[in-house]
Design an enzyme around this catalytic site. Structure first.
Site, PDB file in Angstrom:
ATOM      1  N   HIS A   9       0.825  -1.220   0.000  1.00 40.48           N
ATOM      2  CA  HIS A   9       0.000   0.000   0.000  1.00 40.48           C
ATOM      3  C   HIS A   9       0.858   1.269   0.000  1.00 40.48           C
ATOM      4  CE1 HIS A   9      -3.326  -2.775   0.525  1.00 40.48           C
ATOM      5  NE2 HIS A   9      -2.543  -3.392   1.385  1.00 40.48           N
ATOM      6  N   GLU A  24      -2.401   0.169   7.927  1.00 38.54           N
ATOM      7  CA  GLU A  24      -1.503  -0.860   7.393  1.00 38.54           C
ATOM      8  C   GLU A  24      -0.295  -0.254   6.700  1.00 38.54           C
ATOM      9  OE1 GLU A  24      -1.564  -4.635   4.233  1.00 38.54           O
ATOM     10  OE2 GLU A  24      -3.387  -3.449   4.520  1.00 38.54           O
ATOM     11  N   HIS A  79       2.589  -7.200   4.360  1.00 39.71           N
ATOM     12  CA  HIS A  79       1.247  -6.647   4.557  1.00 39.71           C
ATOM     13  C   HIS A  79       0.736  -6.931   5.967  1.00 39.71           C
ATOM     14  CE1 HIS A  79       0.262  -5.812   0.232  1.00 39.71           C
ATOM     15  NE2 HIS A  79       1.336  -6.578   0.109  1.00 39.71           N
ATOM     16  N   GLU A 145      10.077 -22.876  -5.488  1.00 48.45           N
ATOM     17  CA  GLU A 145      10.962 -22.094  -4.613  1.00 48.45           C
ATOM     18  C   GLU A 145      10.165 -21.098  -3.778  1.00 48.45           C
ATOM     19  OE1 GLU A 145      12.706 -21.629  -8.292  1.00 48.45           O
ATOM     20  OE2 GLU A 145      14.733 -21.390  -7.480  1.00 48.45           O
TER      21      GLU A 145
END
Length: 207
Positions: A9, A24, A79, A145
């Protein structure tokens, strides 16, 4: 070795917001900067580059584009989570897949992908269907991976910090599409949970 760390964000996209207003975009930028500092001080010779080092808006595709241009070895997007049930807690890691592992994974991806609506119409138009398919193929080469990296990071976080382990999941996150290297997304806690919001607001916990 070069790692691109991506703080989710930013700018006019605040991401999730907790009950007391913790955002956030601020939490993850601070945590990402701390991770970068620790990695560079680790003595392993790891170079870290941030996709955003300030409170700015970066379109989702530009984040992996940036990592590709840097020829990064890993891409890690950080996040904080949100959920209608305020009791939801813990950490989870994701890697890219067109098939979501469950309904909650699909919902989390939908929330994070919502940032696309905040991009300019011109930027949005550029992402036609054909390009999207090519982007996802680029990442499928690294799926194993990425899965292993997601597992390792989650295991390390939940053990050392004694956090609730919500598991490794897969979903169609736009921000991971097109990365020409193993790429994961970490949800470091639920801002919608008052207890976790309180913790995520403190410098000690972020560290």
């Amino acid at each position: 070795r070069l790692i691109v760390l991506d703080a989710g964000h930013g700018g006019h996209d605040s991401g999730a917001t907790g009950p007391t207003g913790v955002q956030e975009k601020e939490v993850v930028l601070d945590v990402t900067r701390r991770v970068a500092r620790m990695m560079e001080e680790s003595g392993f010779g790891i170079k870290v580059v941030l996709s955003r080092g300030a409170d700015v808006f970066v379109p989702l595709r530009d984040r992996t584009n940036f990592a590709n241009k840097q020829r990064a070895d890993l891409f890690v997007s950080i996040h904080a989570n949100a959920h209608p049930r305020s009791v939801s807690e813990g950490v989870e890691t994701y890697f890219l897949s067109s098939e979501a592992s469950d309904t909650e994974a699909r919902q989390t991806a939908a929330i994070e992908n919502g940032a696309v609506q905040l991009e300019s119409p011109a930027a949005r138009q550029k992402r036609d269907a054909v390009r999207s398919i090519l982007w996802d193929l680029a990442q499928s080469e690294f799926q194993q991976e990425s899965s292993f990296l997601a597992e390792t990071v989650l295991d390390s976080m939940t053990r050392s910090l004694r956090l609730v382990n919500r598991g490794v999941k897969q979903a169609g996150f736009f921000v991971l599409g097109g990365a020409a290297m193993p790429a994961i997304l970490i949800e470091i806690g639920f801002l919608t949970n008052p207890k976790e919001e309180r913790k995520l607001a403190t410098p000690e916990y972020r560290e």
